[in-house]
Motif scaffolding. Structure first.
Motif, PDB file in Angstrom:
ATOM      1  N   GLN A  48       0.826  -1.207   0.000  1.00  0.00           N
ATOM      2  CA  GLN A  48       0.000   0.000   0.000  1.00  0.00           C
ATOM      3  C   GLN A  48       0.859   1.255   0.000  1.00  0.00           C
ATOM      4  OE1 GLN A  48      -2.508  -0.582   3.438  1.00  0.00           O
ATOM      5  NE2 GLN A  48      -4.056  -1.748   2.283  1.00  0.00           N
ATOM      6  N   HIS A  49       1.926   1.246   0.778  1.00  0.00           N
ATOM      7  CA  HIS A  49       2.813   2.408   0.866  1.00  0.00           C
ATOM      8  C   HIS A  49       3.497   2.685  -0.464  1.00  0.00           C
ATOM      9  CE1 HIS A  49       6.163   4.946   2.259  1.00  0.00           C
ATOM     10  NE2 HIS A  49       5.434   5.165   3.360  1.00  0.00           N
ATOM     11  N   ALA A  50       3.844   1.627  -1.198  1.00  0.00           N
ATOM     12  CA  ALA A  50       4.544   1.797  -2.478  1.00  0.00           C
ATOM     13  C   ALA A  50       3.590   1.882  -3.657  1.00  0.00           C
ATOM     14  CB  ALA A  50       5.524   0.636  -2.683  1.00  0.00           C
ATOM     15  N   GLY A  51       2.296   1.573  -3.422  1.00  0.00           N
ATOM     16  CA  GLY A  51       1.322   1.628  -4.514  1.00  0.00           C
ATOM     17  C   GLY A  51       1.475   0.504  -5.512  1.00  0.00           C
ATOM     18  N   ALA A  74      10.360  -7.941  -5.431  1.00  0.00           N
ATOM     19  CA  ALA A  74      11.411  -6.953  -5.208  1.00  0.00           C
ATOM     20  C   ALA A  74      12.296  -7.337  -4.032  1.00  0.00           C
ATOM     21  CB  ALA A  74      10.790  -5.578  -4.982  1.00  0.00           C
ATOM     22  N   LEU A  75      11.672  -7.781  -2.932  1.00  0.00           N
ATOM     23  CA  LEU A  75      12.436  -8.121  -1.735  1.00  0.00           C
ATOM     24  C   LEU A  75      13.281  -9.371  -1.923  1.00  0.00           C
ATOM     25  CD1 LEU A  75       9.802  -7.394   1.066  1.00  0.00           C
ATOM     26  CD2 LEU A  75      11.668  -5.929   0.284  1.00  0.00           C
ATOM     27  N   ASN A  76      12.852 -10.260  -2.808  1.00  0.00           N
ATOM     28  CA  ASN A  76      13.606 -11.496  -3.060  1.00  0.00           C
ATOM     29  C   ASN A  76      14.422 -11.436  -4.342  1.00  0.00           C
ATOM     30  OD1 ASN A  76      12.685 -13.564  -0.898  1.00  0.00           O
ATOM     31  ND2 ASN A  76      10.770 -12.627  -1.581  1.00  0.00           N
ATOM     32  N   GLU A  81      13.103   1.683 -11.131  1.00  0.00           N
ATOM     33  CA  GLU A  81      12.556   2.688 -10.223  1.00  0.00           C
ATOM     34  C   GLU A  81      11.436   2.113  -9.345  1.00  0.00           C
ATOM     35  OE1 GLU A  81      10.932   3.535 -14.444  1.00  0.00           O
ATOM     36  OE2 GLU A  81      12.814   2.917 -13.473  1.00  0.00           O
ATOM     37  N   THR A  82      10.687   1.130  -9.886  1.00  0.00           N
ATOM     38  CA  THR A  82       9.643   0.487  -9.088  1.00  0.00           C
ATOM     39  C   THR A  82      10.257  -0.345  -7.968  1.00  0.00           C
ATOM     40  OG1 THR A  82       8.194   0.359 -11.036  1.00  0.00           O
ATOM     41  CG2 THR A  82       7.655  -1.059  -9.164  1.00  0.00           C
ATOM     42  N   ARG A 100      11.473   1.939  -5.300  1.00  0.00           N
ATOM     43  CA  ARG A 100      10.380   2.511  -4.503  1.00  0.00           C
ATOM     44  C   ARG A 100       9.883   1.503  -3.462  1.00  0.00           C
ATOM     45  NH1 ARG A 100       7.103   3.442  -8.313  1.00  0.00           N
ATOM     46  NH2 ARG A 100       5.310   2.071  -7.900  1.00  0.00           N
ATOM     47  N   ILE A 101       9.825   0.240  -3.863  1.00  0.00           N
ATOM     48  CA  ILE A 101       9.379  -0.808  -2.936  1.00  0.00           C
ATOM     49  C   ILE A 101      10.392  -0.986  -1.794  1.00  0.00           C
ATOM     50  CG2 ILE A 101       8.951  -3.285  -2.722  1.00  0.00           C
ATOM     51  CD1 ILE A 101       7.866  -3.199  -5.602  1.00  0.00           C
ATOM     52  N   LEU A 102      11.659  -0.998  -2.132  1.00  0.00           N
ATOM     53  CA  LEU A 102      12.697  -1.151  -1.111  1.00  0.00           C
ATOM     54  C   LEU A 102      12.699   0.024  -0.144  1.00  0.00           C
ATOM     55  CD1 LEU A 102      15.660  -2.569  -3.265  1.00  0.00           C
ATOM     56  CD2 LEU A 102      14.080  -3.838  -1.797  1.00  0.00           C
ATOM     57  N   GLU A 103      12.472   1.225  -0.662  1.00  0.00           N
ATOM     58  CA  GLU A 103      12.412   2.407   0.199  1.00  0.00           C
ATOM     59  C   GLU A 103      11.196   2.338   1.115  1.00  0.00           C
ATOM     60  OE1 GLU A 103      12.453   5.702  -2.434  1.00  0.00           O
ATOM     61  OE2 GLU A 103      14.622   5.608  -2.803  1.00  0.00           O
ATOM     62  N   ALA A 104      10.073   1.834   0.593  1.00  0.00           N
ATOM     63  CA  ALA A 104       8.872   1.706   1.412  1.00  0.00           C
ATOM     64  C   ALA A 104       9.092   0.695   2.531  1.00  0.00           C
ATOM     65  CB  ALA A 104       7.691   1.276   0.534  1.00  0.00           C
ATOM     66  N   ALA A 105       9.731  -0.428   2.214  1.00  0.00           N
ATOM     67  CA  ALA A 105      10.006  -1.444   3.229  1.00  0.00           C
ATOM     68  C   ALA A 105      10.909  -0.884   4.321  1.00  0.00           C
ATOM     69  CB  ALA A 105      10.641  -2.667   2.579  1.00  0.00           C
ATOM     70  N   ALA A 106      11.937  -0.121   3.917  1.00  0.00           N
ATOM     71  CA  ALA A 106      12.850   0.469   4.895  1.00  0.00           C
ATOM     72  C   ALA A 106      12.135   1.491   5.764  1.00  0.00           C
ATOM     73  CB  ALA A 106      14.033   1.100   4.181  1.00  0.00           C
ATOM     74  N   ALA A 107      11.268   2.302   5.152  1.00  0.00           N
ATOM     75  CA  ALA A 107      10.554   3.341   5.900  1.00  0.00           C
ATOM     76  C   ALA A 107       9.613   2.744   6.943  1.00  0.00           C
ATOM     77  CB  ALA A 107       9.771   4.224   4.932  1.00  0.00           C
TER      78      ALA A 107
END
Length: 344
Positions: free
Chosen positions: A15-18, A27-29, A37-38, A41-48
């Motif tokens: 939800q945070h990354a849309g 992305a995580l695996n 860029e997608t 964005r997912i990695l940044e959302a997970a970190a946040a």
């Protein structure tokens, strides 16, 4: 009392990354194809959000339990129970420490209780002191549970085995004594000892056959305080060098220091060292140092990768060992020089 914050979920990150939860998982695996860029964005959302994958839940979904079975064996006939217990605890503690680093727990299973394997639910069994015919290993093989043994060969399809280096270290010690001028090398070993003692004795017998030397073996019960008799027995058999598979260097050195023998003038000595090699160095005892406790640290990364669907376990896994010359042997002559010096 404050309520701890709820743990972020895969859905929260999506939800945070849309994006979809499937995209987050990819992305995580580091799987699938998506725009850089997608993925970023997912990695940044997970970190946040402080998201951390639940490795245990993921393992359960793959049919894994994140637990390793340690197959425990008792002392053999005539073996010293205290010595066997200490060796077992060193192996077990090493496995527990390294397993924890990789997110695994350890379940202890007696070698003669194969019925416990069903309830234990383990991903693999590690049996550093078990014999090949141990009931627990047979049951594990029947259930398709990977088996890891020490110095007991298993088929690659069943698991892997760890080569400790006892045989190679024994041969190196015997070669060193021969190259240091010994005409006949005796072998001091433990009566009714652990399995690795049989490995060392077999290596000695094969070495004697290769070098056309009659074996000279004395077996001593562990805990015997006086070594004068066993050493004298070897010397009376014509041995001018001794490889001790029975005593580690410090105890052997202190025992012989109470005799009228002068090392290495009267007798040359090499000791097997398993745990306290630094003390051998300080005393100047020539020794071969093996590292059976390093088995889990060598094993776990490869095992974790194999259980996660990576490459199959390599076989065998080979542990390091080293020969450390000291003051209890004379400097080893080069073999060519020695052969030339002895030729008429």
């Amino acid at each position: 009392m404050d309520t701890p914050p709820a743990r972020a979920t895969l859905k929260d990150v999506a939800q945070h990354a849309g994006v979809s939860t499937a995209a987050v998982s990819q992305a995580l695996n580091d799987r699938g194809s998506m725009r850089p860029e997608t993925r970023e964005r997912i990695l940044e959302a997970a970190a946040a959000l402080g998201y951390a994958p639940d490795r245990f839940a993921a393992a359960l979904r793959r049919g894994r339990t994140m637990s390793i079975g340690y197959v425990s064996t008792g002392p053999g006939p005539g073996a010293d129970e205290g010595h066997t217990a200490r060796a077992t605890m060193r192996q077990l503690n090493s496995l527990v420490d390294v397993a924890a680093e990789h997110g695994y727990t350890v379940t202890v299973i007696p070698a003669d209780r194969p019925d416990l394997l069903g309830a234990a639910r383990v991903d693999a069994v590690y049996a550093p002191t078990a014999e090949a015919n141990a009931p627990a290993l047979s049951e594990a093989a029947a259930r398709g549970i990977p088996i890891i043994t020490t110095d007991v060969r298993v088929p690659a399809a069943a698991g892997t085995w760890i080569r400790t280096g006892y045989a190679a270290a024994t041969t190196a010690a015997l070669d060193h004594l021969r190259d240091s001028g010994c005409e006949r090398v005796g072998f001091l070993t433990e009566a009714g000892g652990l399995a690795h003692g049989r490995i060392g004795e077999q290596a000695y017998l094969e070495w004697c056959l290769t070098h056309r030397q009659d074996p000279a073996i004395v077996r001593v019960r562990r805990g015997r305080p006086e070594l004068t008799g066993p050493v004298r027995e070897l010397m009376q058999a014509g041995a001018d060098g001794v490889f001790s598979f029975y005593q580690e260097g410090p105890e052997l050195f202190l025992g012989l220091s109470r005799t009228d023998l002068v090392l290495p003038r009267d007798l040359q000595v090499v000791a097997l060292c398993v745990y306290d090699c630094d003390l051998n160095d300080r005393l100047g005892v020539t020794h071969v140092c093996v590292h059976p406790d390093a088995g889990p640290r060598l094993l776990l990364p490869a095992l974790a990768a194999a259980l996660a669907g990576g490459p199959a376990l390599p076989t065998p896994l080979v542990l390091p060992w080293e020969l450390v010359p000291g003051a209890t042997t004379r400097p080893a002559a080069r073999r060519g020089d020695r052969a030339q010096a002895k030729s008429p």
